[in-house]
Scaffold this motif. Structure first.
Motif, PDB file in Angstrom:
ATOM      1  N   LEU A  76       0.881  -1.161   0.000  1.00  0.00           N
ATOM      2  CA  LEU A  76       0.000   0.000   0.000  1.00  0.00           C
ATOM      3  C   LEU A  76       0.920   1.213   0.000  1.00  0.00           C
ATOM      4  N   ALA A  77       0.815   2.027  -1.028  1.00  0.00           N
ATOM      5  CA  ALA A  77       1.776   3.098  -1.219  1.00  0.00           C
ATOM      6  C   ALA A  77       1.094   4.453  -1.326  1.00  0.00           C
ATOM      7  N   GLN A  78       1.784   5.446  -0.814  1.00  0.00           N
ATOM      8  CA  GLN A  78       1.330   6.832  -0.937  1.00  0.00           C
ATOM      9  C   GLN A  78       2.422   7.581  -1.669  1.00  0.00           C
ATOM     10  N   GLY A  79       2.044   8.323  -2.703  1.00  0.00           N
ATOM     11  CA  GLY A  79       3.013   9.015  -3.543  1.00  0.00           C
ATOM     12  C   GLY A  79       3.829  10.053  -2.801  1.00  0.00           C
ATOM     13  N   LYS A  80       5.099  10.157  -3.184  1.00  0.00           N
ATOM     14  CA  LYS A  80       5.985  11.157  -2.602  1.00  0.00           C
ATOM     15  C   LYS A  80       5.961  12.412  -3.449  1.00  0.00           C
ATOM     16  N   LYS A  81       6.110  13.529  -2.823  1.00  0.00           N
ATOM     17  CA  LYS A  81       6.294  14.791  -3.528  1.00  0.00           C
ATOM     18  C   LYS A  81       7.774  14.911  -3.877  1.00  0.00           C
ATOM     19  N   GLN A  82       8.115  15.852  -4.748  1.00  0.00           N
ATOM     20  CA  GLN A  82       9.494  16.023  -5.187  1.00  0.00           C
ATOM     21  C   GLN A  82      10.424  16.329  -4.002  1.00  0.00           C
ATOM     22  N   TYR A  83       9.968  17.177  -3.082  1.00  0.00           N
ATOM     23  CA  TYR A  83      10.829  17.533  -1.948  1.00  0.00           C
ATOM     24  C   TYR A  83      11.040  16.347  -1.017  1.00  0.00           C
ATOM     25  N   ASP A  84      10.076  15.435  -0.942  1.00  0.00           N
ATOM     26  CA  ASP A  84      10.259  14.218  -0.144  1.00  0.00           C
ATOM     27  C   ASP A  84      11.351  13.342  -0.747  1.00  0.00           C
ATOM     28  N   LYS A  85      11.373  13.259  -2.071  1.00  0.00           N
ATOM     29  CA  LYS A  85      12.387  12.451  -2.749  1.00  0.00           C
ATOM     30  C   LYS A  85      13.774  13.029  -2.489  1.00  0.00           C
ATOM     31  N   ARG A  86      13.897  14.354  -2.576  1.00  0.00           N
ATOM     32  CA  ARG A  86      15.191  14.994  -2.327  1.00  0.00           C
ATOM     33  C   ARG A  86      15.640  14.761  -0.889  1.00  0.00           C
ATOM     34  N   GLU A  87      14.699  14.836   0.033  1.00  0.00           N
ATOM     35  CA  GLU A  87      15.007  14.623   1.450  1.00  0.00           C
ATOM     36  C   GLU A  87      15.497  13.200   1.693  1.00  0.00           C
ATOM     37  N   THR A  88      14.867  12.226   1.052  1.00  0.00           N
ATOM     38  CA  THR A  88      15.266  10.824   1.189  1.00  0.00           C
ATOM     39  C   THR A  88      16.679  10.622   0.661  1.00  0.00           C
ATOM     40  N   ILE A  89      16.974  11.209  -0.490  1.00  0.00           N
ATOM     41  CA  ILE A  89      18.310  11.082  -1.085  1.00  0.00           C
ATOM     42  C   ILE A  89      19.349  11.722  -0.168  1.00  0.00           C
ATOM     43  N   LYS A  90      19.026  12.889   0.378  1.00  0.00           N
ATOM     44  CA  LYS A  90      19.943  13.604   1.272  1.00  0.00           C
ATOM     45  C   LYS A  90      20.234  12.769   2.525  1.00  0.00           C
ATOM     46  N   LYS A  91      19.192  12.194   3.106  1.00  0.00           N
ATOM     47  CA  LYS A  91      19.342  11.373   4.311  1.00  0.00           C
ATOM     48  C   LYS A  91      20.197  10.141   4.024  1.00  0.00           C
ATOM     49  N   ARG A  92      19.973   9.506   2.890  1.00  0.00           N
ATOM     50  CA  ARG A  92      20.734   8.319   2.507  1.00  0.00           C
ATOM     51  C   ARG A  92      22.208   8.659   2.322  1.00  0.00           C
ATOM     52  N   ASP A  93      22.494   9.810   1.676  1.00  0.00           N
ATOM     53  CA  ASP A  93      23.881  10.230   1.467  1.00  0.00           C
ATOM     54  C   ASP A  93      24.574  10.526   2.795  1.00  0.00           C
ATOM     55  N   GLN A  94      23.856  11.143   3.738  1.00  0.00           N
ATOM     56  CA  GLN A  94      24.435  11.434   5.049  1.00  0.00           C
ATOM     57  C   GLN A  94      24.769  10.150   5.805  1.00  0.00           C
ATOM     58  N   GLU A  95      23.873   9.187   5.765  1.00  0.00           N
ATOM     59  CA  GLU A  95      24.124   7.909   6.433  1.00  0.00           C
ATOM     60  C   GLU A  95      25.312   7.193   5.812  1.00  0.00           C
ATOM     61  N   ARG A  96      25.435   7.247   4.503  1.00  0.00           N
ATOM     62  CA  ARG A  96      26.553   6.624   3.799  1.00  0.00           C
ATOM     63  C   ARG A  96      27.865   7.285   4.212  1.00  0.00           C
ATOM     64  N   GLU A  97      27.853   8.603   4.317  1.00  0.00           N
ATOM     65  CA  GLU A  97      29.047   9.366   4.711  1.00  0.00           C
ATOM     66  C   GLU A  97      29.464   9.009   6.141  1.00  0.00           C
ATOM     67  N   ILE A  98      28.502   8.872   7.053  1.00  0.00           N
ATOM     68  CA  ILE A  98      28.800   8.503   8.440  1.00  0.00           C
ATOM     69  C   ILE A  98      29.400   7.109   8.504  1.00  0.00           C
ATOM     70  N   ARG A  99      28.830   6.162   7.770  1.00  0.00           N
ATOM     71  CA  ARG A  99      29.366   4.808   7.743  1.00  0.00           C
ATOM     72  C   ARG A  99      30.787   4.789   7.202  1.00  0.00           C
ATOM     73  N   ARG A 100      31.046   5.606   6.189  1.00  0.00           N
ATOM     74  CA  ARG A 100      32.368   5.685   5.580  1.00  0.00           C
ATOM     75  C   ARG A 100      33.394   6.202   6.586  1.00  0.00           C
ATOM     76  N   LYS A 101      33.038   7.207   7.379  1.00  0.00           N
ATOM     77  CA  LYS A 101      33.948   7.785   8.354  1.00  0.00           C
ATOM     78  C   LYS A 101      34.299   6.789   9.460  1.00  0.00           C
ATOM     79  N   TYR A 102      33.293   6.042   9.939  1.00  0.00           N
ATOM     80  CA  TYR A 102      33.531   5.101  11.014  1.00  0.00           C
ATOM     81  C   TYR A 102      34.242   3.834  10.562  1.00  0.00           C
ATOM     82  N   ARG A 103      34.189   3.544   9.300  1.00  0.00           N
ATOM     83  CA  ARG A 103      34.822   2.345   8.762  1.00  0.00           C
ATOM     84  C   ARG A 103      36.337   2.490   8.731  1.00  0.00           C
ATOM     85  N   VAL A 104      36.839   3.715   8.496  1.00  0.00           N
ATOM     86  CA  VAL A 104      38.276   3.971   8.337  1.00  0.00           C
ATOM     87  C   VAL A 104      39.040   3.810   9.591  1.00  0.00           C
TER      88      VAL A 104
END
Length: 151
Positions: free
Chosen positions: A123-151
């Motif tokens: 069951l899905a509810q459509g995302k607005k454009q700003y929601d998509k950008r927010e999701t991408i931003k959050k994913r990139d931040q989490e990836r960056e944090i994982r990268r820092k702690y891995r080193v």
């Protein structure tokens, strides 16, 4: 987890990008002989698919299953609507949810379970454009944090 990935036949990757998935449900698919052979060969596309409820039955619409090469005259129509195997209570609940404004029912994955083709519907509810950008931003931040702690 590994067992599930081996049996995964198709996945709608864009679904989680374009929609908020509120709830998921597993359903069987009524397929013909040549269709199941094509599905097992991973010749299925969920990209533009959706579920429609007609007269108390759920149907999988606009999902492309390629024709089976050795199917000759018994081949199927690639875009035909396919019946989903669900209990009446589940169909009623889906129909009620689909009546809400902005809610749609989409296929997320197709996989094999105990030799049978199953579809995971959401069951899905459509995302607005700003929601998509927010999701991408959050994913990139989490990836960056994982990268820092891995080193």
């Amino acid at each position: 987890m590994k067992e599930k990935n081996e049996n995964l036949l198709a996945q709608n990757r864009k679904a989680r990008h374009d929609y908020f998935i509120k709830e998921t449900l597993e359903a069987g698919i009524a397929l013909t002989g040549t269709e199941i052979k094509s599905v097992r060969a991973r010749r299925i596309t969920l990209k533009d698919g959706y579920i429609q409820i007609i007269n108390g039955s759920a149907f999988l619409e606009n999902v492309h299953i390629s024709e089976y090469k050795q199917g000759n005259r018994y081949n199927h129509d690639p875009l035909r609507s396919r019946r989903l195997l669900l209990h009446k209570n589940e169909i009623r609940r889906l129909a009620k949810a689909a009546e809400e404004r902005g809610i749609t029912i989409i296929p997320l994955k197709v996989y094999l379970k105990h030799g049978f083709a199953k579809v995971l519907i959401g069951l899905a509810q459509g995302k607005k454009q700003y929601d998509k950008r927010e999701t991408i931003k959050k994913r990139d931040q989490e990836r960056e944090i994982r990268r820092k702690y891995r080193v």
